[in-house]
Design a protein around this motif. Structure first.
Motif, PDB file in Angstrom:
ATOM      1  N   LEU A   4       0.853  -1.184   0.000  1.00 56.07           N
ATOM      2  CA  LEU A   4       0.000   0.000   0.000  1.00 56.07           C
ATOM      3  C   LEU A   4       0.892   1.237   0.000  1.00 56.07           C
ATOM      4  N   ILE A   5       0.737   2.102  -0.995  1.00 53.96           N
ATOM      5  CA  ILE A   5       1.603   3.275  -1.081  1.00 53.96           C
ATOM      6  C   ILE A   5       0.852   4.591  -0.989  1.00 53.96           C
ATOM      7  N   GLU A   6      -0.472   4.547  -1.109  1.00 56.20           N
ATOM      8  CA  GLU A   6      -1.244   5.783  -1.057  1.00 56.20           C
ATOM      9  C   GLU A   6      -2.644   5.471  -0.543  1.00 56.20           C
ATOM     10  N   THR A   7      -3.206   6.400   0.211  1.00 56.16           N
ATOM     11  CA  THR A   7      -4.549   6.234   0.730  1.00 56.16           C
ATOM     12  C   THR A   7      -5.176   7.607   0.921  1.00 56.16           C
ATOM     13  N   GLU A   8      -6.412   7.632   1.367  1.00 53.79           N
ATOM     14  CA  GLU A   8      -7.096   8.898   1.625  1.00 53.79           C
ATOM     15  C   GLU A   8      -7.882   8.755   2.919  1.00 53.79           C
ATOM     16  N   PRO A   9      -8.139   9.872   3.596  1.00 51.81           N
ATOM     17  CA  PRO A   9      -8.871   9.788   4.869  1.00 51.81           C
ATOM     18  C   PRO A   9     -10.366   9.534   4.633  1.00 51.81           C
ATOM     19  N   ILE A  10     -10.837   8.414   5.084  1.00 58.68           N
ATOM     20  CA  ILE A  10     -12.252   8.065   4.989  1.00 58.68           C
ATOM     21  C   ILE A  10     -12.765   7.988   6.428  1.00 58.68           C
ATOM     22  N   PRO A  11     -13.601   8.947   6.825  1.00 58.95           N
ATOM     23  CA  PRO A  11     -14.029   9.021   8.230  1.00 58.95           C
ATOM     24  C   PRO A  11     -14.569   7.710   8.798  1.00 58.95           C
TER      25      PRO A  11
END
Length: 108
Positions: A4-11
């Motif tokens: 995993l190299i990238e993600t986004e904030p998902i509440p």
């Protein structure tokens, strides 16, 4: 989770992690920062820690933190297809567990 190299904030995901006792390092950006994560784990008193790594430079920095904090660190390198032969050699010398697929043979 290796690779995993990238993600986004998902509440909802962040809430789910925290409701199960997990710690989210960066709730605003959901950045992946192995060095900061290891420092946080040390500050929280953890002594047996495993970290996935993709670069020899980062592995070296994590090894320094290991010595500074007298912890048991396992470095895992996975999903490293496409790295250069030089990087592969450096990683092999710093890792505890490593997997990969070479596209061509590295002569060393």
């Amino acid at each position: 989770m290796s690779g995993l190299i990238e993600t986004e904030p998902i509440p909802e995901i962040i809430s789910g992690i925290e409701s199960r006792g997990g710690i989210v390092l960066d709730k605003e950006k959901a950045s992946i920062d192995q060095v900061s994560g290891l420092r946080k784990a040390c500050a929280l008193g953890y002594k047996n820690i495993a970290v996935s790594v993709v670069s020899p430079e980062e592995a070296g920095e994590l090894r320094m933190i290991e010595k500074e904090n007298d912890i048991n660190l396992i470095l895992i390198g996975a999903h490293l297809t496409g790295i250069e032969c030089r990087e592969a050699g450096e990683l092999i010398n710093k890792m505890d567990i490593i997997t990969g697929a070479l596209q061509r043979w590295c002569a060393s």
